[in-house]
Write an enzyme that holds these catalytic residues in place. Sequence first.
Site, PDB file in Angstrom:
ATOM      1  N   HIS A 100     -10.801   7.792  29.183  1.00 41.77           N
ATOM      2  CA  HIS A 100     -10.318   7.644  29.772  1.00 41.77           C
ATOM      3  C   HIS A 100     -11.904   5.747  30.005  1.00 41.77           C
ATOM      4  CE1 HIS A 100      -9.413   3.361  32.594  1.00 41.77           C
ATOM      5  NE2 HIS A 100      -8.520   3.356  31.199  1.00 41.77           N
ATOM      6  N   GLU A 110     -13.447   5.412  26.387  1.00 44.75           N
ATOM      7  CA  GLU A 110     -12.860   4.432  25.269  1.00 44.75           C
ATOM      8  C   GLU A 110     -13.007   2.812  26.020  1.00 44.75           C
ATOM      9  OE1 GLU A 110      -9.541   1.954  26.079  1.00 44.75           O
ATOM     10  OE2 GLU A 110      -8.438   4.007  26.379  1.00 44.75           O
ATOM     11  N   HIS A 111     -13.388   2.592  27.049  1.00 43.23           N
ATOM     12  CA  HIS A 111     -13.927   1.030  27.677  1.00 43.23           C
ATOM     13  C   HIS A 111     -15.540   1.128  27.428  1.00 43.23           C
ATOM     14  CE1 HIS A 111     -10.756  -0.273  31.238  1.00 43.23           C
ATOM     15  NE2 HIS A 111     -10.426   0.973  30.976  1.00 43.23           N
ATOM     16  N   GLU A 157      -9.121  -0.550  38.258  1.00 44.34           N
ATOM     17  CA  GLU A 157      -7.597   0.145  37.912  1.00 44.34           C
ATOM     18  C   GLU A 157      -6.644   1.469  38.493  1.00 44.34           C
ATOM     19  OE1 GLU A 157      -6.801   1.301  33.351  1.00 44.34           O
ATOM     20  OE2 GLU A 157      -8.312   0.658  33.404  1.00 44.34           O
TER      21      GLU A 157
END
Length: 413
Positions: free
Chosen positions: A52, A55-56, A132
Amino acid sequence: MEQKHTHINKSILSNGIRIVTEKIPHVRSVSFGIWLEVGSRNENSTNNGVSHFIEHMLFKGTKKRSAFQIAESIENVGGHLNAFTSKDLTCYYAHILDEHLPLAIDVLADILQESLFNESEIKKEQEVVLEEIRASEEVPEERIHDYFFADLFRPHPLGFPTLGTEQTVKSFDQNMLLEYFHKNYTGNRIVIAAAGNLHHPEICDLIEKKFSALVKAPKLPMAKPLKSQQIKQKYIEDSLQAHVCLGTTTIEYSNKMKYPLLVLNTLLGGGMSSRLFQKVREKHGLCYNIYSYLEFFVDSGVFCIYTGTEQGKVAKSLELIIKELDNLKENSILDEELERTKSQLKGNLLLSLESTSNRMNRLAKMEIYMKKNISLDDISKGLNNVTAQEIQLQAKKLFDFERLVQSILLPVN
């Protein structure tokens, strides 16, 4: 059931990239996605969340575009650019007018191959991802599903949270990110899917030019998760109500018995007309929200029932849920309910395919999990052939109380 005026093609490049497209000439847009067979299930306890996080990072600047230029490149022509990471997949996608498809391919090729992973950007993005994580922890309905997956699969990485933990995210550095990136972002782990007003040969030519630098590498082995065993876990945390997940592991995406399971899930907890909604909410008024869902992977699957209710109503809600599971195991469903449920499933599928984005998602998942496209006619036939006896058999297998995992989040009081 098959929709007309569409055409599906597939090509494989020399570096292993698979390209699947669906031409829909009556629309003016294209949904274009780059799918990688990597997610949190490919991680370990020390790097959980790295899929993840990468991905950022791919939106934080390349050799020729800043983070702002990446964002504005697609938005300036009215398009949409985004990405997501799941348990076993990462996807970078754009929805754009057909005339701007070459731009979308150029931008996505750029971020996938030329991202900088600057240390200053890594530090900033660590703070973003930590926020997040904290935001998700403030939503009890999200937390309980993380707890449920952990209880269901522990110690297998399918039980890891996709976002990672504060401890693991804080430990990420440039060397570790780049090592994981180069190991997993290889040609033969990529499926590129597109749906809309497009021409397959032109897309293949563009992709071959833009993605030729990606290499083909051996796929890394993945441990297959074990079948679930009965667990009952309670979590006491700040929450206004109790949240309950009850479920088990089930079959993989490609299994032919998926069709009876889809029908079983829909009649049990798929909407306001489902048995659980009607009994637990409408008849007894014990909750506001109750539903069931299926999630399939390449080698396993998950069935889960969720409800949120007052702490004092948890026992009664679970009692009614268990009674309904027993009912499905012991009694064959009526033909009328069976046909209504099949019709609901087929209607949902056709309505979802009015979106080019959903069509693109479907193309990619079919290629990843099935290695081929399954036509709507074949899916319709699979659903139509489901019998009441098959549903009862699947209910007996699925609702084995020695394998059911129960995760409950209770308020502090």
